[in-house]
Scaffold this motif. Structure first.
Motif, PDB file in Angstrom:
ATOM      1  N   MET A   1       0.802  -1.199   0.011  1.00  0.00           N
ATOM      2  CA  MET A   1      -0.013   0.060  -0.024  1.00  0.00           C
ATOM      3  C   MET A   1       0.807   1.376  -0.064  1.00  0.00           C
ATOM      4  N   PRO A   2       0.579   2.321  -0.827  1.00  0.00           N
ATOM      5  CA  PRO A   2       1.249   3.488  -1.043  1.00  0.00           C
ATOM      6  C   PRO A   2       0.985   4.148   0.391  1.00  0.00           C
ATOM      7  N   HIS A   3       2.119   5.054   0.835  1.00  0.00           N
ATOM      8  CA  HIS A   3       1.699   5.783   1.879  1.00  0.00           C
ATOM      9  C   HIS A   3       0.893   7.196   1.439  1.00  0.00           C
ATOM     10  N   GLN A   4       0.032   7.498   2.689  1.00  0.00           N
ATOM     11  CA  GLN A   4      -0.638   8.551   2.485  1.00  0.00           C
ATOM     12  C   GLN A   4      -0.354   9.768   1.829  1.00  0.00           C
ATOM     13  N   ASP A   5       0.887  10.122   2.416  1.00  0.00           N
ATOM     14  CA  ASP A   5       1.914  11.505   2.001  1.00  0.00           C
ATOM     15  C   ASP A   5       1.892  11.480   0.295  1.00  0.00           C
ATOM     16  N   THR A   6       2.221  10.096   0.003  1.00  0.00           N
ATOM     17  CA  THR A   6       2.314   9.834  -1.574  1.00  0.00           C
ATOM     18  C   THR A   6       1.296  10.307  -2.271  1.00  0.00           C
ATOM     19  N   LEU A   7       0.150   9.719  -1.932  1.00  0.00           N
ATOM     20  CA  LEU A   7      -1.137   9.897  -2.554  1.00  0.00           C
ATOM     21  C   LEU A   7      -1.553  11.563  -2.466  1.00  0.00           C
ATOM     22  N   CYS A   8      -1.293  12.063  -1.265  1.00  0.00           N
ATOM     23  CA  CYS A   8      -1.527  13.662  -1.084  1.00  0.00           C
ATOM     24  C   CYS A   8      -0.690  14.511  -2.170  1.00  0.00           C
ATOM     25  N   ARG A   9       0.710  13.984  -2.311  1.00  0.00           N
ATOM     26  CA  ARG A   9       1.563  14.776  -3.269  1.00  0.00           C
ATOM     27  C   ARG A   9       0.949  14.484  -4.665  1.00  0.00           C
ATOM     28  N   LEU A  10       0.460  13.456  -5.148  1.00  0.00           N
ATOM     29  CA  LEU A  10       0.007  13.147  -6.579  1.00  0.00           C
ATOM     30  C   LEU A  10      -1.230  13.897  -6.702  1.00  0.00           C
ATOM     31  N   LEU A  11      -2.230  13.940  -5.757  1.00  0.00           N
ATOM     32  CA  LEU A  11      -3.293  14.752  -5.982  1.00  0.00           C
ATOM     33  C   LEU A  11      -2.816  16.477  -5.927  1.00  0.00           C
ATOM     34  N   GLU A  12      -1.835  16.707  -5.294  1.00  0.00           N
ATOM     35  CA  GLU A  12      -1.528  18.018  -5.250  1.00  0.00           C
ATOM     36  C   GLU A  12      -0.919  18.498  -6.759  1.00  0.00           C
ATOM     37  N   LYS A  13      -0.308  17.610  -7.529  1.00  0.00           N
ATOM     38  CA  LYS A  13       0.184  17.740  -8.644  1.00  0.00           C
ATOM     39  C   LYS A  13      -0.662  17.569 -10.032  1.00  0.00           C
ATOM     40  N   MET A  14      -1.685  16.792  -9.667  1.00  0.00           N
ATOM     41  CA  MET A  14      -2.242  16.271 -11.015  1.00  0.00           C
ATOM     42  C   MET A  14      -3.480  17.083 -11.231  1.00  0.00           C
ATOM     43  N   ASP A  15      -4.229  17.149 -12.241  1.00  0.00           N
ATOM     44  CA  ASP A  15      -5.458  17.693 -12.812  1.00  0.00           C
ATOM     45  C   ASP A  15      -6.544  16.913 -12.063  1.00  0.00           C
ATOM     46  N   VAL A  16      -7.011  17.251 -10.647  1.00  0.00           N
ATOM     47  CA  VAL A  16      -8.104  16.473 -10.187  1.00  0.00           C
ATOM     48  C   VAL A  16      -9.311  16.405 -10.694  1.00  0.00           C
ATOM     49  N   ASP A  17      -9.688  17.551 -11.519  1.00  0.00           N
ATOM     50  CA  ASP A  17     -10.975  17.709 -12.565  1.00  0.00           C
ATOM     51  C   ASP A  17     -10.989  16.498 -13.360  1.00  0.00           C
ATOM     52  N   GLN A  18      -9.877  15.723 -13.680  1.00  0.00           N
ATOM     53  CA  GLN A  18     -10.221  14.461 -14.434  1.00  0.00           C
ATOM     54  C   GLN A  18     -10.661  13.447 -13.598  1.00  0.00           C
ATOM     55  N   ILE A  19     -10.341  13.537 -12.407  1.00  0.00           N
ATOM     56  CA  ILE A  19     -11.225  12.216 -11.669  1.00  0.00           C
ATOM     57  C   ILE A  19     -12.664  12.483 -11.472  1.00  0.00           C
ATOM     58  N   GLU A  20     -13.016  13.675 -11.345  1.00  0.00           N
ATOM     59  CA  GLU A  20     -14.471  14.115 -11.688  1.00  0.00           C
ATOM     60  C   GLU A  20     -15.190  13.754 -12.741  1.00  0.00           C
ATOM     61  N   ILE A  21     -14.429  14.193 -13.905  1.00  0.00           N
ATOM     62  CA  ILE A  21     -14.877  13.564 -15.237  1.00  0.00           C
ATOM     63  C   ILE A  21     -15.145  12.228 -15.224  1.00  0.00           C
ATOM     64  N   ALA A  22     -14.120  11.467 -14.866  1.00  0.00           N
ATOM     65  CA  ALA A  22     -14.230  10.052 -15.055  1.00  0.00           C
ATOM     66  C   ALA A  22     -15.500   9.435 -14.260  1.00  0.00           C
ATOM     67  N   TYR A  23     -15.604  10.129 -12.787  1.00  0.00           N
ATOM     68  CA  TYR A  23     -16.500   9.617 -12.245  1.00  0.00           C
ATOM     69  C   TYR A  23     -17.902   9.687 -12.743  1.00  0.00           C
ATOM     70  N   ILE A  24     -18.151  11.127 -13.386  1.00  0.00           N
ATOM     71  CA  ILE A  24     -19.338  11.712 -13.925  1.00  0.00           C
ATOM     72  C   ILE A  24     -19.668  10.618 -15.254  1.00  0.00           C
ATOM     73  N   ASP A  25     -18.555  10.259 -15.957  1.00  0.00           N
ATOM     74  CA  ASP A  25     -18.785   9.364 -17.093  1.00  0.00           C
ATOM     75  C   ASP A  25     -19.341   8.101 -16.645  1.00  0.00           C
ATOM     76  N   MET A  26     -18.817   7.506 -15.515  1.00  0.00           N
ATOM     77  CA  MET A  26     -19.173   6.369 -14.930  1.00  0.00           C
ATOM     78  C   MET A  26     -20.661   6.288 -14.580  1.00  0.00           C
ATOM     79  N   LEU A  27     -21.112   7.352 -13.792  1.00  0.00           N
ATOM     80  CA  LEU A  27     -22.464   7.605 -13.574  1.00  0.00           C
ATOM     81  C   LEU A  27     -23.352   7.697 -14.695  1.00  0.00           C
ATOM     82  N   ARG A  28     -22.925   8.376 -15.546  1.00  0.00           N
ATOM     83  CA  ARG A  28     -23.741   8.448 -16.989  1.00  0.00           C
ATOM     84  C   ARG A  28     -23.920   7.141 -17.646  1.00  0.00           C
ATOM     85  N   HIS A  29     -22.871   6.345 -17.584  1.00  0.00           N
ATOM     86  CA  HIS A  29     -22.898   5.099 -18.308  1.00  0.00           C
ATOM     87  C   HIS A  29     -24.091   4.233 -17.217  1.00  0.00           C
ATOM     88  N   LEU A  30     -23.795   4.277 -16.050  1.00  0.00           N
ATOM     89  CA  LEU A  30     -24.786   3.471 -15.436  1.00  0.00           C
ATOM     90  C   LEU A  30     -26.107   3.750 -15.356  1.00  0.00           C
TER      91      LEU A  30
END
Length: 118
Positions: A83-112
């Motif tokens: 398992m990754p360390h929580q700080d690793t996830l935090c650093r990743l989320l700080e650097k990445m475009d988190v809007d892309q996560i929301e878009i993927a989630y909304i696409d999944m909901l639309r599909h369902l």
């Protein structure tokens, strides 16, 4: 924690493949030479943290990095070695475009909704 994980994984086993495929396509801002955990593993870790409603990063590290939970998760995600360390996830989320996560989630909901699963 173990019983909750098993029940939740049954539901997510049906939903996660499509969502993880979309999440894996999000550009990874980390240096490829330093990446220890794949993007999908990091996203699974974040999703589980949200599902288990962990109140803090410290508690997440204590609860979700145990060998028992790892063993059960490996049954579903064989590529998970640790398992990754929580700080690793935090650093990743700080650097990445988190809007892309929301878009993927909304696409999944639309599909369902389109497939009348919800």
């Amino acid at each position: 924690m173990q019983q909750r994980t098993e029940k939740i994984l049954d539901v997510y086993r049906q939903l996660l493949p499509g969502l993880l495929h979309k999440l894996a396509r999000i550009p990874d801002p980390r240096s490829p030479k330093k990446v220890k955990h794949q993007m999908t593993i990091m996203m699974i870790y974040g999703i589980l943290m949200f599902v288990f409603q962990m109140p803090s990063r410290r508690e997440t590290n204590q609860e979700m990095t145990g060998p028992r939970l790892l063993k059960h998760l490996q049954a579903v995600f064989p590529e998970l070695t640790d398992m990754p360390h929580q700080d690793t996830l935090c650093r990743l989320l700080e650097k990445m475009d988190v809007d892309q996560i929301e878009i993927a989630y909304i696409d999944m909901l639309r599909h369902l909704i389109y497939k009348k699963k919800i």
